[in-house]
Motif scaffolding. Sequence first.
Motif, PDB file in Angstrom:
ATOM      1  N   TYR A  98      27.597 141.205 141.846  1.00  0.00           N
ATOM      2  CA  TYR A  98      27.296 140.602 140.469  1.00  0.00           C
ATOM      3  C   TYR A  98      27.708 139.080 140.241  1.00  0.00           C
ATOM      4  O   TYR A  98      27.326 138.313 139.506  1.00  0.00           O
ATOM      5  CB  TYR A  98      27.891 141.563 139.366  1.00  0.00           C
ATOM      6  N   LEU A  99      28.756 138.878 141.089  1.00  0.00           N
ATOM      7  CA  LEU A  99      29.290 137.175 141.096  1.00  0.00           C
ATOM      8  C   LEU A  99      28.508 136.556 142.318  1.00  0.00           C
ATOM      9  O   LEU A  99      28.593 135.102 142.015  1.00  0.00           O
ATOM     10  CB  LEU A  99      30.799 137.369 141.648  1.00  0.00           C
ATOM     11  N   ILE A 100      28.267 137.169 143.458  1.00  0.00           N
ATOM     12  CA  ILE A 100      27.791 136.355 144.464  1.00  0.00           C
ATOM     13  C   ILE A 100      26.358 135.888 144.277  1.00  0.00           C
ATOM     14  O   ILE A 100      25.745 134.616 144.504  1.00  0.00           O
ATOM     15  CB  ILE A 100      27.896 137.138 145.741  1.00  0.00           C
ATOM     16  N   ALA A 101      25.548 137.283 143.856  1.00  0.00           N
ATOM     17  CA  ALA A 101      24.092 136.860 143.848  1.00  0.00           C
ATOM     18  C   ALA A 101      23.623 135.681 142.868  1.00  0.00           C
ATOM     19  O   ALA A 101      22.667 134.959 143.512  1.00  0.00           O
ATOM     20  CB  ALA A 101      23.288 138.200 143.393  1.00  0.00           C
ATOM     21  N   PRO A 102      24.155 135.671 141.748  1.00  0.00           N
ATOM     22  CA  PRO A 102      23.450 134.454 140.736  1.00  0.00           C
ATOM     23  C   PRO A 102      24.015 133.170 141.333  1.00  0.00           C
ATOM     24  O   PRO A 102      23.031 132.176 141.304  1.00  0.00           O
ATOM     25  CB  PRO A 102      24.060 134.950 139.642  1.00  0.00           C
ATOM     26  N   PHE A 118      24.316 132.445 144.585  1.00  0.00           N
ATOM     27  CA  PHE A 118      23.510 132.251 145.762  1.00  0.00           C
ATOM     28  C   PHE A 118      22.221 131.824 145.432  1.00  0.00           C
ATOM     29  O   PHE A 118      21.521 130.892 145.844  1.00  0.00           O
ATOM     30  CB  PHE A 118      23.285 133.768 146.605  1.00  0.00           C
ATOM     31  N   ALA A 119      21.615 132.614 144.123  1.00  0.00           N
ATOM     32  CA  ALA A 119      20.395 132.294 143.883  1.00  0.00           C
ATOM     33  C   ALA A 119      20.450 130.543 143.287  1.00  0.00           C
ATOM     34  O   ALA A 119      19.308 129.862 143.194  1.00  0.00           O
ATOM     35  CB  ALA A 119      19.932 133.086 142.461  1.00  0.00           C
ATOM     36  N   ASN A 120      21.450 130.252 143.057  1.00  0.00           N
ATOM     37  CA  ASN A 120      21.779 128.740 142.219  1.00  0.00           C
ATOM     38  C   ASN A 120      21.843 127.665 143.639  1.00  0.00           C
ATOM     39  O   ASN A 120      22.003 126.496 143.394  1.00  0.00           O
ATOM     40  CB  ASN A 120      22.656 128.456 141.513  1.00  0.00           C
ATOM     41  N   GLY A 121      21.846 128.222 144.841  1.00  0.00           N
ATOM     42  CA  GLY A 121      21.923 127.251 146.077  1.00  0.00           C
ATOM     43  C   GLY A 121      23.323 127.623 146.710  1.00  0.00           C
ATOM     44  O   GLY A 121      23.286 126.706 147.799  1.00  0.00           O
ATOM     45  N   THR A 122      24.207 128.495 146.418  1.00  0.00           N
ATOM     46  CA  THR A 122      25.592 128.394 147.129  1.00  0.00           C
ATOM     47  C   THR A 122      25.369 129.461 148.400  1.00  0.00           C
ATOM     48  O   THR A 122      25.248 130.592 147.933  1.00  0.00           O
ATOM     49  CB  THR A 122      26.547 128.738 146.289  1.00  0.00           C
ATOM     50  N   SER A 123      25.706 129.188 149.295  1.00  0.00           N
ATOM     51  CA  SER A 123      25.554 130.066 150.402  1.00  0.00           C
ATOM     52  C   SER A 123      26.522 129.981 151.594  1.00  0.00           C
ATOM     53  O   SER A 123      26.408 130.841 152.588  1.00  0.00           O
ATOM     54  CB  SER A 123      23.953 129.991 151.142  1.00  0.00           C
ATOM     55  N   GLU A 124      27.624 129.221 151.283  1.00  0.00           N
ATOM     56  CA  GLU A 124      28.654 129.314 152.444  1.00  0.00           C
ATOM     57  C   GLU A 124      29.890 129.991 151.416  1.00  0.00           C
ATOM     58  O   GLU A 124      30.104 129.641 150.271  1.00  0.00           O
ATOM     59  CB  GLU A 124      29.073 127.691 152.427  1.00  0.00           C
ATOM     60  N   THR A 125      30.534 130.758 152.471  1.00  0.00           N
ATOM     61  CA  THR A 125      31.729 131.437 151.822  1.00  0.00           C
ATOM     62  C   THR A 125      32.747 130.602 151.092  1.00  0.00           C
ATOM     63  O   THR A 125      33.187 131.078 149.793  1.00  0.00           O
ATOM     64  CB  THR A 125      32.295 132.278 152.963  1.00  0.00           C
ATOM     65  N   ASN A 126      33.344 129.710 151.685  1.00  0.00           N
ATOM     66  CA  ASN A 126      34.352 128.928 150.857  1.00  0.00           C
ATOM     67  C   ASN A 126      33.715 128.400 149.718  1.00  0.00           C
ATOM     68  O   ASN A 126      34.311 128.136 148.695  1.00  0.00           O
ATOM     69  CB  ASN A 126      34.903 127.851 151.642  1.00  0.00           C
ATOM     70  N   GLU A 127      32.529 127.723 149.794  1.00  0.00           N
ATOM     71  CA  GLU A 127      31.937 126.970 148.618  1.00  0.00           C
ATOM     72  C   GLU A 127      31.659 128.138 147.375  1.00  0.00           C
ATOM     73  O   GLU A 127      31.838 127.819 146.282  1.00  0.00           O
ATOM     74  CB  GLU A 127      30.549 126.452 148.944  1.00  0.00           C
ATOM     75  N   MET A 128      31.360 129.288 147.914  1.00  0.00           N
ATOM     76  CA  MET A 128      30.975 130.361 146.941  1.00  0.00           C
ATOM     77  C   MET A 128      32.700 130.713 146.181  1.00  0.00           C
ATOM     78  O   MET A 128      32.461 130.645 144.796  1.00  0.00           O
ATOM     79  CB  MET A 128      30.680 131.508 147.418  1.00  0.00           C
ATOM     80  N   ILE A 129      33.549 130.821 146.672  1.00  0.00           N
ATOM     81  CA  ILE A 129      34.711 131.033 146.165  1.00  0.00           C
ATOM     82  C   ILE A 129      35.161 129.912 145.279  1.00  0.00           C
ATOM     83  O   ILE A 129      35.678 130.137 144.217  1.00  0.00           O
ATOM     84  CB  ILE A 129      35.766 131.302 147.368  1.00  0.00           C
ATOM     85  N   GLU A 130      34.975 128.732 145.795  1.00  0.00           N
ATOM     86  CA  GLU A 130      35.259 127.445 144.948  1.00  0.00           C
ATOM     87  C   GLU A 130      34.292 127.445 143.768  1.00  0.00           C
ATOM     88  O   GLU A 130      35.116 127.070 142.547  1.00  0.00           O
ATOM     89  CB  GLU A 130      35.238 126.394 145.514  1.00  0.00           C
ATOM     90  N   ILE A 131      33.246 127.833 143.694  1.00  0.00           N
ATOM     91  CA  ILE A 131      32.144 127.909 142.659  1.00  0.00           C
ATOM     92  C   ILE A 131      32.917 128.748 141.573  1.00  0.00           C
ATOM     93  O   ILE A 131      32.979 128.482 140.509  1.00  0.00           O
ATOM     94  CB  ILE A 131      30.766 128.138 143.002  1.00  0.00           C
ATOM     95  N   GLU A 141      28.317 139.710 151.233  1.00  0.00           N
ATOM     96  CA  GLU A 141      27.357 139.687 150.163  1.00  0.00           C
ATOM     97  C   GLU A 141      26.473 138.381 150.302  1.00  0.00           C
ATOM     98  O   GLU A 141      25.295 138.422 149.814  1.00  0.00           O
ATOM     99  CB  GLU A 141      28.221 139.519 148.740  1.00  0.00           C
ATOM    100  N   ILE A 142      26.793 137.068 150.778  1.00  0.00           N
ATOM    101  CA  ILE A 142      25.996 136.283 151.179  1.00  0.00           C
ATOM    102  C   ILE A 142      24.988 136.919 152.007  1.00  0.00           C
ATOM    103  O   ILE A 142      23.909 136.578 152.001  1.00  0.00           O
ATOM    104  CB  ILE A 142      26.662 135.055 151.436  1.00  0.00           C
ATOM    105  N   ASP A 143      25.359 137.278 153.008  1.00  0.00           N
ATOM    106  CA  ASP A 143      24.349 138.008 154.182  1.00  0.00           C
ATOM    107  C   ASP A 143      23.410 139.032 153.701  1.00  0.00           C
ATOM    108  O   ASP A 143      22.201 138.980 153.781  1.00  0.00           O
ATOM    109  CB  ASP A 143      25.154 138.528 155.198  1.00  0.00           C
ATOM    110  N   VAL A 144      23.954 139.561 152.482  1.00  0.00           N
ATOM    111  CA  VAL A 144      22.938 140.629 151.918  1.00  0.00           C
ATOM    112  C   VAL A 144      21.650 139.802 150.999  1.00  0.00           C
ATOM    113  O   VAL A 144      20.669 140.246 151.196  1.00  0.00           O
ATOM    114  CB  VAL A 144      23.582 141.588 151.122  1.00  0.00           C
ATOM    115  N   CYS A 145      22.411 138.624 150.282  1.00  0.00           N
ATOM    116  CA  CYS A 145      21.633 138.012 149.764  1.00  0.00           C
ATOM    117  C   CYS A 145      20.496 137.438 150.698  1.00  0.00           C
ATOM    118  O   CYS A 145      19.261 137.394 150.399  1.00  0.00           O
ATOM    119  CB  CYS A 145      22.322 136.799 148.895  1.00  0.00           C
TER     120      CYS A 145
END
Length: 163
Positions: A96-100, A102-115, A153-157
Motif C-alpha cells: 500500500y506504500l510501495i505501489a503508488p 512505483f506508479a509515480n516513477g520510483t523504482s529504486e529501493t533506497n529512493e523508495m524509502i527516502e520518498i 514489493e518493487i519487483d512485484v510492481c
Amino acid sequence: MGVFNRNKNKSEDIEFEEAFSSLKRMGEIVPSAKKTFELLTEFNSGTTDFEWDNLISEFHKIQYASNTNSYFYFYLPIVSYILYYKPQYEKELLRYLIAPNFANGTSETNEMIEIILGAMKYKLNENQYYLTKESKHWIENELPKLQKEVKREIDVCWKELNE
C-alpha cells in the motif's frame, strides 16, 4: 487498558483521532473503513491474533480509489501504525506504500524509502497529527531496515506492469 487504549491522555486522543480522520470520514460511506477504524480504537494488549486478522481483512476491503498521491497519503498512517505493533503483516501491507510511489516513477529501493520518509516530513509539516508517534517511529526506525522487503514489493510492481 493495553497497547491501543492505554491510559491515553488528551493529546494522545487528539493524535489518534487526527491521524485516522480520513479513515473515520471514509467510514461514513464505506462500511469496511468504519469497521477498520472501530477495530483500531478497540485494540488493547489482550487483542487476539484472530481479531488482528479481522482488522487486516476489513482493511483490505476498503478499496480506496483516488490518484496515487492521495492513495498513498490515505494509507500511510494506517499501515505504519499497524506495522509498528504487528510487523508480521509487512508482506500484506507494505504494498500500500510501495505501489503508488512505483506508479509515480520510483523504482529504486533506497529512493523508495527516502520518498516515504520525505512524505512523512511533508505531511507532518502540514499537520502535526498526521501520524501517531507509533507510525512516525515505524517509518523512521523500522522502514529503513526493510530493504529486502521494499525491493521485493518493487519487483512485484515490475512483474505486474510487465504482465
